[in-house]
Design an enzyme around this catalytic site. Structure first.
Site, PDB file in Angstrom:
ATOM      1  NE  ARG A  66      -7.860  -6.423  13.617  1.00  0.00           N
ATOM      2  CZ  ARG A  66      -7.184  -6.735  12.512  1.00  0.00           C
ATOM      3  NH1 ARG A  66      -6.053  -6.137  12.241  1.00  0.00           N
ATOM      4  NH2 ARG A  66      -7.641  -7.634  11.679  1.00  0.00           N
ATOM      5  CG  ASN A 108       0.704   1.436   4.227  1.00  0.00           C
ATOM      6  OD1 ASN A 108       1.510   0.491   4.271  1.00  0.00           O
ATOM      7  ND2 ASN A 108      -0.393   1.384   3.485  1.00  0.00           N
ATOM      8  CG  HIS A 110      -1.642   1.126  -1.499  1.00  0.00           C
ATOM      9  ND1 HIS A 110      -2.002  -0.134  -1.044  1.00  0.00           N
ATOM     10  CD2 HIS A 110      -2.405   1.367  -2.586  1.00  0.00           C
ATOM     11  CE1 HIS A 110      -2.963  -0.611  -1.826  1.00  0.00           C
ATOM     12  NE2 HIS A 110      -3.231   0.279  -2.766  1.00  0.00           N
ATOM     13  CB  THR A 142      -6.342   6.877   9.594  1.00  0.00           C
ATOM     14  OG1 THR A 142      -6.855   6.262   8.408  1.00  0.00           O
ATOM     15  CG2 THR A 142      -5.713   8.214   9.258  1.00  0.00           C
TER      16      THR A 142
HETATM   17  C1  GAR Z   1       4.706  -3.338  -1.849  1.00  0.00           C
HETATM   18  O1  GAR Z   1       4.365  -3.246  -3.206  1.00  0.00           O
HETATM   19  C2  GAR Z   1       3.823  -2.426  -1.009  1.00  0.00           C
HETATM   20  O2  GAR Z   1       3.520  -1.222  -1.649  1.00  0.00           O
HETATM   21  C3  GAR Z   1       2.600  -3.290  -0.851  1.00  0.00           C
HETATM   22  O3  GAR Z   1       3.109  -4.571  -0.609  1.00  0.00           O
HETATM   23  C4  GAR Z   1       4.360  -4.709  -1.287  1.00  0.00           C
HETATM   24  C5  GAR Z   1       5.386  -5.184  -0.293  1.00  0.00           C
HETATM   25  O4  GAR Z   1       6.601  -5.459  -0.941  1.00  0.00           O
HETATM   26  N1  GAR Z   1       1.765  -2.832   0.214  1.00  0.00           N
HETATM   27  C6  GAR Z   1       0.437  -2.837   0.158  1.00  0.00           C
HETATM   28  O5  GAR Z   1      -0.200  -3.285  -0.782  1.00  0.00           O
HETATM   29  C7  GAR Z   1      -0.255  -2.231   1.382  1.00  0.00           C
HETATM   30  N2  GAR Z   1      -1.654  -2.112   1.152  1.00  0.00           N
HETATM   31  P1  GAR Z   1       7.954  -5.543  -0.120  1.00  0.00           P
HETATM   32  O6  GAR Z   1       7.686  -6.554   1.023  1.00  0.00           O
HETATM   33  O7  GAR Z   1       8.930  -6.088  -1.101  1.00  0.00           O
HETATM   34  O8  GAR Z   1       8.304  -4.187   0.397  1.00  0.00           O
END
Ligand code: GAR
Length: 207
Positions: A66, A108, A110, A142
């Site tokens: 990683r 990020n 979410h 983080t």
């Molecule tokens: C989005 O809904 C984003 O908020 C989520 O993945 C999707 C990506 O969509 N992210 C998470 O859940 C992070 N924990 P996208 O590729 O169309 O932007």
């Protein structure tokens, strides 16, 4: 903060597209220097290339660890003079090599009001819990998953007949508004982190 963005993706890239659009139509005074995906089949890579933005795949499975993968990503971002990293559906935990290279400079997005419903399937988690309001969080990254000081939150009402997909689509509309706004807030400066809190100075908050 320098206005060169690096966007990390794993899939569809609709939030990447929202950032591309905002930089092109004047809502966001920034440029996307590079888009990096950990998956070669991410649709978002195609969106970037179509927009004339350099797009790379750094497959995590090709790295021995990683940390090595994070180091490789940090190297490519650094080589392009990136000042702010935006995770946009990047489904990887971020480790020390990347966090140390971009202190308080990784965002990020979410699809829930964190700290509620971290991890995958946030929309389904919200429905199953029975909340009446959910939403979007943009936060500093983080080492903990979906944690870190919150830059922006937007609410979305949950309807009785919602499915995860229907709710997710309404949340996505708010995501596409919130992400460019959060990036603008970061780039405009006048903020500090106090413990868990992201605090804007009075002048920055009213700008
Ligand atoms: C989005 O809904 C984003 O908020 C989520 O993945 C999707 C990506 O969509 N992210 C998470 O859940 C992070 N924990 P996208 O590729 O169309 O932007």
């Amino acid at each position: 903060m320098n206005r060169r963005l690096g966007v990390l993706i794993s899939g569809r890239g609709s939030n990447l597209q929202a950032l591309i659009d905002a930089t092109r139509d004047g809502r966001l005074d920034a440029s996307i220097a590079v888009v990096i995906s950990n998956r070669a089949d991410a649709v978002g890579l195609e969106r970037a290339r179509r927009a004339g933005i350099e797009a790379l795949c750094i497959d995590h499975r090709a790295s021995p660890s990683r940390d090595e993968h994070d180091r490789a990503v940090a190297r490519e971002l650094g080589a392009r003079g990136v000042g702010l990293v935006c995770l946009a559906g990047y489904m990887r935990l971020i480790g020390a090599p990347l966090l140390d290279a971009f202190p308080n400079a990784i965002l990020n997005i979410h699809p829930s009001l964190l700290p509620a419903f971290p991890g995958v399937d946030a929309q389904r988690q919200a429905l199953e819990h029975g909340v009446k309001v959910t939403g979007v969080t943009v936060h500093l990254v983080t080492s903990e998953l979906d944690n870190g000081p919150i830059v922006i939150q937007r609410t979305v009402e949950v309807m009785d007949d919602d499915t995860p997909d229907i709710l997710g689509a309404r949340i996505l509309v708010e995501e596409h508004r919130a992400y460019p706004e959060a990036v603008r807030t970061m780039l405009d400066g006048g903020w500090r982190v106090e413990g868990r809190r992201f605090v804007r100075s009075v002048n920055a908050a009213s700008a």
